[in-house]
Scaffold this active site. Structure first.
Site, PDB file in Angstrom:
ATOM      1  N   ARG A 102      23.170  49.325  29.326  1.00  6.39           N
ATOM      2  CA  ARG A 102      22.975  50.081  30.658  1.00  6.39           C
ATOM      3  C   ARG A 102      22.052  51.235  30.641  1.00  6.39           C
ATOM      4  O   ARG A 102      22.665  52.323  30.154  1.00  6.39           O
ATOM      5  CB  ARG A 102      24.614  50.645  31.232  1.00  6.39           C
ATOM      6  CG  ARG A 102      24.450  51.040  32.754  1.00  6.39           C
ATOM      7  CD  ARG A 102      26.023  51.216  33.076  1.00  6.39           C
ATOM      8  NE  ARG A 102      26.144  51.825  34.704  1.00  6.39           N
ATOM      9  CZ  ARG A 102      26.349  51.153  35.682  1.00  6.39           C
ATOM     10  NH1 ARG A 102      26.216  49.784  35.591  1.00  6.39           N
ATOM     11  NH2 ARG A 102      26.252  51.898  36.682  1.00  6.39           N
ATOM     12  N   HIS A 129      19.854  44.404  38.026  1.00  6.10           N
ATOM     13  CA  HIS A 129      21.184  44.423  37.901  1.00  6.10           C
ATOM     14  C   HIS A 129      21.723  42.879  37.839  1.00  6.10           C
ATOM     15  O   HIS A 129      22.608  42.784  38.878  1.00  6.10           O
ATOM     16  CB  HIS A 129      22.016  45.340  39.100  1.00  6.10           C
ATOM     17  CG  HIS A 129      23.245  45.989  38.685  1.00  6.10           C
ATOM     18  ND1 HIS A 129      23.989  45.596  37.539  1.00  6.10           N
ATOM     19  CD2 HIS A 129      24.288  46.501  39.298  1.00  6.10           C
ATOM     20  CE1 HIS A 129      24.952  46.060  37.297  1.00  6.10           C
ATOM     21  NE2 HIS A 129      25.547  46.767  38.619  1.00  6.10           N
ATOM     22  N   GLN A 132      25.640  42.118  38.138  1.00  6.40           N
ATOM     23  CA  GLN A 132      26.272  42.134  39.548  1.00  6.40           C
ATOM     24  C   GLN A 132      26.036  40.969  40.403  1.00  6.40           C
ATOM     25  O   GLN A 132      26.999  40.415  41.099  1.00  6.40           O
ATOM     26  CB  GLN A 132      25.811  43.335  39.899  1.00  6.40           C
ATOM     27  CG  GLN A 132      26.356  43.684  41.503  1.00  6.40           C
ATOM     28  CD  GLN A 132      27.894  44.240  41.318  1.00  6.40           C
ATOM     29  OE1 GLN A 132      28.345  44.826  40.757  1.00  6.40           O
ATOM     30  NE2 GLN A 132      28.662  43.170  42.080  1.00  6.40           N
ATOM     31  N   ASP A 223      24.413  48.470  49.464  1.00  9.86           N
ATOM     32  CA  ASP A 223      24.469  49.258  48.073  1.00  9.86           C
ATOM     33  C   ASP A 223      24.246  50.759  48.669  1.00  9.86           C
ATOM     34  O   ASP A 223      23.933  51.020  49.789  1.00  9.86           O
ATOM     35  CB  ASP A 223      23.289  48.759  47.028  1.00  9.86           C
ATOM     36  CG  ASP A 223      23.611  49.618  45.787  1.00  9.86           C
ATOM     37  OD1 ASP A 223      24.792  50.040  45.494  1.00  9.86           O
ATOM     38  OD2 ASP A 223      22.690  49.694  44.862  1.00  9.86           O
ATOM     39  N   CYS A 263      28.431  46.339  45.629  1.00 12.47           N
ATOM     40  CA  CYS A 263      28.709  46.548  44.285  1.00 12.47           C
ATOM     41  C   CYS A 263      29.544  47.566  43.940  1.00 12.47           C
ATOM     42  O   CYS A 263      30.127  47.437  42.633  1.00 12.47           O
ATOM     43  CB  CYS A 263      27.449  46.572  43.493  1.00 12.47           C
ATOM     44  SG  CYS A 263      26.291  47.734  43.969  1.00 12.47           S
ATOM     45  N   ARG A 291      33.066  40.467  38.038  1.00 14.18           N
ATOM     46  CA  ARG A 291      32.253  41.120  37.169  1.00 14.18           C
ATOM     47  C   ARG A 291      33.053  40.831  35.746  1.00 14.18           C
ATOM     48  O   ARG A 291      32.386  40.443  34.861  1.00 14.18           O
ATOM     49  CB  ARG A 291      32.190  42.622  37.187  1.00 14.18           C
ATOM     50  CG  ARG A 291      31.472  43.235  38.530  1.00 14.18           C
ATOM     51  CD  ARG A 291      29.899  42.950  38.083  1.00 14.18           C
ATOM     52  NE  ARG A 291      29.415  43.433  36.922  1.00 14.18           N
ATOM     53  CZ  ARG A 291      29.151  44.958  36.885  1.00 14.18           C
ATOM     54  NH1 ARG A 291      29.296  45.726  38.004  1.00 14.18           N
ATOM     55  NH2 ARG A 291      28.806  45.426  35.685  1.00 14.18           N
TER      56      ARG A 291
END
Length: 308
Positions: A102, A129, A132, A223, A263, A291
């Site tokens: 990450r 991402h 996700q 988001d 998310c 997830r």
């Protein structure tokens, strides 16, 4: 050996194959088949950006598959003191069985993967991402909305929007992205998605009108407007994103069966209203749980490909 760096690297069949694995792993009647699928394997988890869902889901996921997660903050390893990414990769990948990163620039992730002896998973970069999106699409499937799917993404043209572009372009559904002027998606990433869309039949619409994007859609998603590391831009963004909050008025423009996804973390009163976030149409916590299952599916799939 395969890596999981961006959905653009995967075919429709491969994405659906991973999602099918994730559904089997989540299914209580089949879960035991995967309990010790990766016995005593180690997942190295490199974090240059902090996280809640990414860390907990990957660390729990590898444990449930019979392995162990090794948390590696950039503050705790030599990467944080200037060691080249290539050297870090050549060292760590000789000691673990799989790596999740990450980080910030996608180029850093790709450099690590280039030198790695084991599969590498993108836990998030500035540009993409993908893990996700696997959880998001799994949630859409569970809601029974994957047929005739119309997704409206409202907000910043960021890494999540880019991954929605990849997913739509690969799977062939309709995606409408509405961003304020000046916050559009990356032109090169959009161009690549449009090329893939020619083959899949995806319909991709880019604009600046959130209400038009949401009209008749079956999934509404957004988001945070202030991504990690961009907190100094908050005041300016709040002004420029005026009218982009997913509230009840906007949600009512969607299809009657439409769901809301986010998310997380979510900032009520900014990108989404409290009423929508806590409504029955909001599947954000089911999405967050997925997830775990989706990433277990990714890890199992990568392990299968390595052992072919």
């Amino acid at each position: 050996m395969r890596h999981f760096l961006t959905l653009a690297d995967y075919s429709k069949e491969e994405i659906l194959e991973i999602l099918d694995l994730a559904k089997q792993i989540k299914d209580e009647t089949k879960r035991r088949e995967f309990k010790d699928y990766m016995p005593k394997q180690t997942l190295g988890m490199i974090f240059e950006k902090s996280s809640t869902r990414t860390r907990v889901s990957f660390e729990t996921g590898i444990y449930q598959l019979g392995g162990v997660g090794l948390f590696l903050s950039s503050n705790d390893i030599q990467l944080g003191r200037g060691e080249p990414m290539s050297d870090t990769s050549r060292v760590i990948s000789r000691m673990v069985d799989m790596v999740m990163i990450r980080t910030f620039e996608q180029s850093k992730l790709e450099e690590f993967a280039h030198h790695s002896k084991v599969p590498v998973i993108n836990g998030l970069t500035n540009e993409y991402h993908p893990v996700q999106l696997m959880a998001d699409y799994m949630t859409i499937q569970e809601a029974g909305l994957d047929e005739n799917l119309v997704v409206a993404y409202v907000g910043d043209g960021n890494n999540l929007a880019h991954s929605w572009l990849n997913m739509a372009a690969k799977l062939g559904f309709e995606l409408r992205i509405a961003t304020p002027k000046g916050y559009e998606v990356d032109a090169d990433i959009l161009a690549t998605a449009l090329e893939f869309a020619k083959e899949s039949g995806a319909k991709i619409i880019i604009g600046n009108d959130p209400k038009a994007a949401v009209e008749g859609s079956t999934v509404v998603t957004t988001d945070t407007w202030v991504s990690m590391g961009q907190e100094d831009e908050k005041e300016q963004k709040v002004k420029e994103f005026d009218g982009y909050i997913v509230d009840t008025e906007m949600m009512n423009k969607a299809d009657d069966k439409a769901i809301f996804l986010h998310c997380l973390p979510a900032y009520r009163g900014y990108e989404v209203s409290e009423e929508v976030f806590e409504s029955e149409r909001s599947l954000v916590f089911q999405e967050a749980e997925n997830r775990l299952h989706a990433q277990k599916g990714v890890m199992v799939w990568l392990d299968k490909k390595r052992n072919v």
